[in-house]
Every structure is written in C-alpha cells, then in structure tokens.
Design a protein around this motif. Structure first.
Motif, mmCIF file in Angstrom:
data_model
loop_
_atom_site.group_PDB
_atom_site.id
_atom_site.type_symbol
_atom_site.label_atom_id
_atom_site.label_comp_id
_atom_site.label_asym_id
_atom_site.label_seq_id
_atom_site.Cartn_x
_atom_site.Cartn_y
_atom_site.Cartn_z
ATOM 1 N N SER A 107 0.841 -1.200 0.000
ATOM 2 C CA SER A 107 0.000 0.000 0.000
ATOM 3 C C SER A 107 0.874 1.248 0.000
ATOM 4 C CB SER A 107 -0.913 0.006 1.228
ATOM 5 O OG SER A 107 -0.144 0.055 2.426
ATOM 6 N N ILE A 108 0.253 2.364 -0.359
ATOM 7 C CA ILE A 108 0.881 3.673 -0.236
ATOM 8 C C ILE A 108 -0.048 4.564 0.581
ATOM 9 C CG2 ILE A 108 2.275 3.569 -2.327
ATOM 10 C CD1 ILE A 108 0.078 5.114 -3.783
ATOM 11 N N PRO A 109 0.503 5.585 1.253
ATOM 12 C CA PRO A 109 1.905 5.991 1.277
ATOM 13 C C PRO A 109 2.799 5.018 2.047
ATOM 14 C CG PRO A 109 0.639 7.269 2.865
ATOM 15 C CD PRO A 109 -0.353 6.449 2.096
ATOM 16 N N SER A 110 4.021 4.884 1.571
ATOM 17 C CA SER A 110 5.072 4.122 2.248
ATOM 18 C C SER A 110 6.385 4.847 2.001
ATOM 19 C CB SER A 110 5.167 2.697 1.717
ATOM 20 O OG SER A 110 4.054 1.928 2.092
ATOM 21 N N ASN A 111 7.361 4.631 2.878
ATOM 22 C CA ASN A 111 8.667 5.250 2.643
ATOM 23 C C ASN A 111 9.764 4.523 3.399
ATOM 24 O OD1 ASN A 111 9.016 6.472 5.357
ATOM 25 N ND2 ASN A 111 7.396 7.883 4.730
#
Length: 362
Positions: free
Chosen positions: A328-332
């Motif tokens: 999934s996003i958001p991710s960082n």
C-alpha cells in the motif's frame, strides 16, 4: 437387524449435526435496503467464494461451510453504489444489526454472536473513538482556538495509536484470537519495524501461527526482514521525468527519504506539505527526497508534482511496490548515506522528530 438400522440412523444424525455445527449462519434485518440481493465473499483453503444472498424487505439469511474463523466481506448497497463491510465469519449463529440509510448508520452496523467478531467489534469501536478524537483536535487547530504547541503532541500520540499502537495492544492482549493474526498481517503490510512485528508474531498462540493466516504472516515477516532497519536497501534503476536513470547510488553520502506515493492517493498528498517543510529545513545539511510515483497516468502525475510544488527528483514505477514487498501507499524508507535503512514509514511529526534528531548533530 434393528440394532444395525438404529446405529446407521444415529450415525446419519451425528453426521448431519456435525455438518450443521461446522458452518456459519448469518442473518439480519438491514434497514434502508431496497436491493434484492447482497453478496458475501470469503476464502477457504486458498479458494475464494462469492455467494449471492437473496434479500426480502431488508431481511436475509445465509449459511456457509465455515468452521475456522476467516475474514469475510459483505458487499452492501448504499445510495446506488455499494460498500464493503469486513467481519469475521465463524461457526455459529451470527446476527447483523443496522441500516444503510446514511453514513452514520453505516458506521454503526455491527455483527454479533461469535467470540472472534466480538473482539473485532471491540477493536473497531476503540479505533473509531481515536479517529473522532483526532478529528476534534484537528478542528481545534484549524480554527485557531487552542494552543498548537499543546495539541500537536496529543495529536501525534493519537496518530501513533491509530496507525499501529492500538493494533499492537490488541495483539498482545488476545494471543489466541484470529483477530490478532489479521491485525498483524495488516501491520506487516504497512511495513512496521521487523523486530516489533516478529515479537508480536512469537507472542501469538502456536496453533494460530500454524494456520493459513499464520503462514501468511510468517511469509510477510520474511519479506519485512529483507528490508528491516539497519539493513541495506535493495538498489533500483528507474527513469525520471526527463528519462534519465536514477539509482540509489546517486544519493550516496546523503540521508534520503524514498517516498512511494501517487497523485490519486489522498494521504500521500496530505503529507506532501510536511515533506516540503522538512526538505527546506534540512536539504542544505544533506537531506534529500526521492519520490517514486505509482501513477498510471503520466499527465496526472506531472500535474500533482507541479500543484504540490515538489522540488525533489521524481520517478515513476508501479512494479517497484512488489520489488520491496509493499502492499500500500503511502510508504517510505529513510536511508543513510551508506544506503542502510534508518526507519520505515515515518510521517508527520514522527518524521520531523527523526530528521531533527539526525541533523541536530550536523
């Protein structure tokens, strides 16, 4: 002869009774429902089932061969469309309470009658309460009627509880519940720290860890371990807006945030002002950001970059999510100058604090 017939009848009764016990029976009266059917989807032994349920005047009943608790979804009608209502399907008599008249009524729909779902209901109720508290604090900050220096730390703590703290608490308190495995799989997909996730997994009852959901969690942990804090981030090579190839090696010597986002991702767009503030604050000291977009539409991607005034390098690659085991996003990923992972999925005040800590020494 009579004894044999009696024995056969008893075996038949026992067989029928066992089959009835090894199933779920869900019934309900769904207020405001004008549809003539709804649907139920669930998975058993890797096979997905989609059952159509007849509805008459809002009333329905469905049975399914579900013995062990599994996550299921009811697709319910709402204002000419449909929405998914997740719940734990398990053996026994379950009852749905609620209506689809408006958004408030949808949030109050509940399914009762089984231990696993009762635990899940408790978690959902606690999470909704936290979200309402966060919304109230946001409103106070927006209209300027309260001291933001006081509210921000409170909002930060509530945000941590919403994102992972509450789920972790429930997993620790319910080691024998299938809800714990479900929540752990969600935490793994959101890329929480490997050591935290593994400790939670080891605390879950052994019989659950051997279940299909447990096997899934173990696989997720293996992927998580490959990109755990302190380990080198796998390198990449992706073209930027101008077609020039960008690699992780381009950022050697810098602290860089690898940000996975998209123009259509509302939480991503909401986080961009915070990213910009931190970029402006620490860029001269050696901080950089690389945006990796998951957009399919190139024009919408470029438009979002311009609208949000993002000065850092931008690349686009949907497949990279699989490459890093992201779901999934958001991710960082926050990566140091040697390419090692410093932290995963830092946002908002949590990211600001981490960067302030790093660059206060420079």
């Amino acid at each position: 002869m009579k004894n044999k017939i009696y024995l056969l009848l008893m075996l038949l009764v026992f067989s029928v009774k066992s089959q009835l016990q090894a199933q779920m029976r869900l019934s309900g009266q769904l207020g405001g429902c004008n549809a003539d059917s709804i649907s139920l989807s669930y998975m058993i032994k890797g096979k997905t089932h989609n059952d159509r349920i007849i509805v008459k005047n809002g009333a329905f009943t469905v049975t399914a061969p579900i013995d062990t608790p599994v996550m299921a979804t009811l697709k319910l009608p709402f204002q000419g469309q449909s929405f998914d209502y997740p719940f734990f399907a398990e053996r026994g008599e379950l009852k749905l309470h609620g209506s689809v008249d408006n958004l408030d009524s949808i949030f109050n729909i509940s399914i009762t009658g089984a231990p696993t779902q009762n635990v899940f209901n408790s978690y959902i109720k606690a999470r909704m309460l936290l979200i309402k508290q966060a919304d109230s604090l946001d409103a106070l900050m927006a209209n300027g009627s309260a001291d933001t220096t006081v509210l921000k730390p409170q909002l930060f703590k509530i945000g941590q509880m919403i994102s992972s703290g509450l789920a972790e608490q429930y997993i620790r308190n319910n080691p024998k519940s299938h809800v714990s495995l479900h929540l752990l799989n969600l935490l793994i997909s959101s890329r929480i720290d490997y050591d935290r996730a593994n400790a939670l997994f080891q605390g879950i009852d052994l019989s659950l860890r051997k279940s299909s959901a447990g096997v899934s969690a173990k696989k997720g942990l293996s992927v998580l371990q490959l990109s755990a804090t302190g380990k080198p981030l796998k390198s990449f090579s992706i073209p930027d807006l101008d077609g020039k190839m960008v690699t992780l090696a381009d950022y050697k010597g810098k602290t860089v945030l690898i940000d996975f986002w998209a123009s259509w991702c509302v939480p991503c767009r909401r986080e961009n002002p915070n990213l910009l503030e931190n970029y402006n604050k620490h860029h001269a000291k050696g901080f950089d950001i690389l945006g990796i977009s998951c957009d399919n539409d190139v024009d919408k991607w470029k438009k979002a970059v311009n609208e949000d005034r993002l000065p850092w390098k931008q690349v686009r690659d949907w497949e990279i999510l699989k490459y890093y085991g992201l779901q999934s996003i958001p991710s960082n990923f926050l990566v140091d100058g040697n390419g090692n992972i410093l932290a995963i999925n830092l946002r908002g005040e949590e990211l600001t604090q981490k960067l302030d800590q790093i660059f206060s020494k420079k």
